[in-house]
Design an enzyme around this catalytic site. Sequence first.
Site, PDB file in Angstrom:
ATOM      1  N   ASP A   1       0.881  -1.169   0.000  1.00  0.00           N
ATOM      2  CA  ASP A   1       0.000   0.000   0.000  1.00  0.00           C
ATOM      3  C   ASP A   1       0.919   1.220   0.000  1.00  0.00           C
ATOM      4  O   ASP A   1       1.422   1.622   1.041  1.00  0.00           O
ATOM      5  CB  ASP A   1      -0.885  -0.031   1.248  1.00  0.00           C
TER       6      ASP A   1
ATOM      7  N   GLU B   1      -1.442  -1.617  -4.530  1.00  0.00           N
ATOM      8  CA  GLU B   1      -2.708  -0.900  -4.670  1.00  0.00           C
ATOM      9  C   GLU B   1      -2.551   0.181  -5.728  1.00  0.00           C
ATOM     10  O   GLU B   1      -1.604   0.960  -5.713  1.00  0.00           O
ATOM     11  CB  GLU B   1      -3.137  -0.278  -3.344  1.00  0.00           C
TER      12      GLU B   1
ATOM     13  N   ASP C   1      -2.408   0.651   7.357  1.00  0.00           N
ATOM     14  CA  ASP C   1      -1.667   0.500   6.098  1.00  0.00           C
ATOM     15  C   ASP C   1      -1.191  -0.940   5.913  1.00  0.00           C
ATOM     16  O   ASP C   1      -1.169  -1.450   4.794  1.00  0.00           O
ATOM     17  CB  ASP C   1      -0.464   1.448   6.060  1.00  0.00           C
TER      18      ASP C   1
END
Length: 154
Positions: A7, A67, A139
Amino acid sequence: MRILGIDPGLARVGYGVIDIQDGCQRMLDCGIIQTNSDRSDGDRMVEIAGDLRQLIRIWRPELAAVEKFFFYRSSNTINVVQARGVVVMTLARFKIPMVEFPPMQIKLAVAGFGHAEKDEVLEAVMRELSLEEPPRPDDAADALAVALTAWLQR
């Protein structure tokens, strides 16, 4: 198969490593690479690359899942794009194949609903990985969801 989920961000890069054997997935590691906002952007990117290299050397992932962002007008956009570039470059240097998923696809794959709330995704991650405690910080949990998406969407 070992998958590294990422991420990306400049202040915090979430990561999660999962391993799949005989159709069973388990978490090996998760956490964040946190950079100091007092440092220059360049120094922060060097730190991200170095810490990511260390994770790759330790866990030797066969696939990375990142992501994918769709940006709105934000002053933070350029920093996230730059951090993503560091992640992509580091993965390429290690010749690790990479897949990307937008947030809605991650939510759909993991929680079964593309507009799932953060807590619904977290519950699904815990269920899929048989975790007793929620991964923290957020996260890291998000990165595990990205890694799971790579496995579930194969």
